[in-house]
Design a protein around this motif. Structure first.
Motif, PDB file in Angstrom:
ATOM      1  N   THR A  85      31.860  56.790  24.822  1.00 45.55           N
ATOM      2  CA  THR A  85      30.450  57.185  24.875  1.00 45.55           C
ATOM      3  C   THR A  85      29.710  56.673  23.641  1.00 45.55           C
ATOM      4  N   GLN A  86      28.384  56.705  23.708  1.00 46.72           N
ATOM      5  CA  GLN A  86      27.583  56.306  22.553  1.00 46.72           C
ATOM      6  C   GLN A  86      27.932  57.150  21.334  1.00 46.72           C
ATOM      7  N   GLN A  87      28.062  58.444  21.507  1.00 47.89           N
ATOM      8  CA  GLN A  87      28.345  59.314  20.363  1.00 47.89           C
ATOM      9  C   GLN A  87      29.724  59.027  19.779  1.00 47.89           C
ATOM     10  N   GLN A 102      18.444  54.724  14.362  1.00 42.95           N
ATOM     11  CA  GLN A 102      18.037  55.602  15.456  1.00 42.95           C
ATOM     12  C   GLN A 102      19.313  56.112  16.132  1.00 42.95           C
ATOM     13  N   ALA A 103      20.035  56.999  15.457  1.00 42.32           N
ATOM     14  CA  ALA A 103      21.342  57.456  15.923  1.00 42.32           C
ATOM     15  C   ALA A 103      21.236  58.144  17.285  1.00 42.32           C
ATOM     16  N   PRO A 104      22.159  57.902  18.195  1.00 39.78           N
ATOM     17  CA  PRO A 104      23.188  56.865  18.233  1.00 39.78           C
ATOM     18  C   PRO A 104      22.767  55.645  19.059  1.00 39.78           C
ATOM     19  N   ASN A 105      21.491  55.237  18.967  1.00 44.02           N
ATOM     20  CA  ASN A 105      20.988  54.161  19.823  1.00 44.02           C
ATOM     21  C   ASN A 105      20.901  52.780  19.187  1.00 44.02           C
ATOM     22  N   SER A 106      20.458  52.691  17.926  1.00 46.36           N
ATOM     23  CA  SER A 106      20.258  51.359  17.348  1.00 46.36           C
ATOM     24  C   SER A 106      20.109  51.426  15.839  1.00 46.36           C
ATOM     25  N   SER A 142      23.334  51.448  24.534  1.00 47.93           N
ATOM     26  CA  SER A 142      22.618  52.077  25.642  1.00 47.93           C
ATOM     27  C   SER A 142      23.593  52.469  26.745  1.00 47.93           C
ATOM     28  N   PRO A 143      23.159  53.359  27.643  1.00 50.32           N
ATOM     29  CA  PRO A 143      24.008  53.712  28.779  1.00 50.32           C
ATOM     30  C   PRO A 143      24.216  52.482  29.655  1.00 50.32           C
ATOM     31  N   PRO A 144      25.361  52.369  30.318  1.00 49.63           N
ATOM     32  CA  PRO A 144      25.593  51.219  31.193  1.00 49.63           C
ATOM     33  C   PRO A 144      24.751  51.320  32.457  1.00 49.63           C
ATOM     34  N   GLY A 173      28.471  53.230  36.032  1.00 50.03           N
ATOM     35  CA  GLY A 173      29.720  53.757  35.502  1.00 50.03           C
ATOM     36  C   GLY A 173      29.568  54.501  34.192  1.00 50.03           C
ATOM     37  N   ALA A 174      30.696  54.653  33.512  1.00 47.14           N
ATOM     38  CA  ALA A 174      30.774  55.420  32.274  1.00 47.14           C
ATOM     39  C   ALA A 174      30.767  54.503  31.064  1.00 47.14           C
ATOM     40  N   GLY A 175      30.876  55.091  29.892  1.00 47.54           N
ATOM     41  CA  GLY A 175      30.916  54.325  28.655  1.00 47.54           C
ATOM     42  C   GLY A 175      29.521  54.017  28.156  1.00 47.54           C
ATOM     43  N   CYS A 176      29.377  52.865  27.508  1.00 53.21           N
ATOM     44  CA  CYS A 176      28.081  52.436  27.005  1.00 53.21           C
ATOM     45  C   CYS A 176      28.064  50.916  26.867  1.00 53.21           C
ATOM     46  N   GLU A 177      26.875  50.377  26.622  1.00 52.54           N
ATOM     47  CA  GLU A 177      26.688  48.937  26.442  1.00 52.54           C
ATOM     48  C   GLU A 177      26.255  48.671  25.005  1.00 52.54           C
ATOM     49  N   LEU A 178      26.875  47.686  24.382  1.00 48.53           N
ATOM     50  CA  LEU A 178      26.524  47.258  23.037  1.00 48.53           C
ATOM     51  C   LEU A 178      25.843  45.902  23.125  1.00 48.53           C
ATOM     52  N   ALA A 179      24.705  45.749  22.463  1.00 45.88           N
ATOM     53  CA  ALA A 179      24.039  44.446  22.377  1.00 45.88           C
ATOM     54  C   ALA A 179      23.760  44.175  20.901  1.00 45.88           C
TER      55      ALA A 179
END
Length: 193
Positions: free
Chosen positions: A12-14, A69-73, A97-99, A102-108
């Motif tokens: 997750t992002q957190q 901007q925890a936990p976003n950027s 960001s959220p995918p 599905g689950a997890g998150c996306e990193l850019a």
């Protein structure tokens, strides 16, 4: 040098945010790293040994986080010195960001870096090869650490993507990705100049 990329993470992002604010996790995951120390609020000192062809050097650097901007950027500003071997500096914008599914998150991430010094005289192909190898090693180490810490996230994520081989998988938190990208960018920049 400019680099950018995107990657799916099983955690997750957190979970990503928390792990990547742990200097010991970063130290264990960055190839050649012997030091990641908090030096102040959102500031870190980093030490990394690198060998590119015939050139070996120990780089000492600073990483500063801003626009957090925890936990976003956030934005990472970095600079590193390798003595006579060279230097590197730059910035990296990182977002989590959220995918889409599905689950997890996306990193850019998007990195801009500059280098100078003797190490920059090494050939471009050799530099690119070492940077790619270090990045892959970092992400594998971080995936392993996140899988150890959050095994349930990986089990759920692997079931969701079993039939999607073109989607990069892994449990690398965004902060670790960012730190790895920054370290690799600094090293690449030092070698390219």
């Amino acid at each position: 040098m400019d680099m950018e990329g995107r990657r799916h993470l099983a955690v997750t992002q957190q979970q990503a945010w928390d792990a990547l604010n742990d200097p010991e996790v970063l130290k264990a995951c960055i190839p050649g790293c012997d030091r990641v120390e908090a030096t102040g609020e959102n500031q870190y000192a980093v030490g990394v040994a690198v060998r590119i062809g015939p050139v070996a050097a120990k780089f000492n650097g600073r990483i500063t986080l801003s626009n957090v901007q925890a936990p976003n950027s956030y934005t990472i500003t970095f600079d590193g010195q390798g003595g006579p071997a060279g230097f590197g500096k730059g910035t990296a914008d990182v977002s989590l960001s959220p995918p889409e599914e599905g689950a997890g998150c996306e990193l850019a991430y998007k990195v801009n870096a500059q280098v100078g010094g003797k190490i920059a005289q090494v050939g471009q192909r050799l530099v690119d090869g070492v940077a790619k190898s270090m990045a892959e090693d970092f992400f594998k180490r971080f995936d392993d650490e996140m899988q150890r810490r959050h095994p349930v996230a990986f089990v759920a994520d692997s079931k969701l993507v079993r039939d999607e081989p073109t989607v990069p998988r892994g449990g690398v938190p965004w902060w670790a990705w960012a730190a790895g990208v920054v370290v690799v960018a600094v090293i690449v920049m030092l070698v390219r100049r």
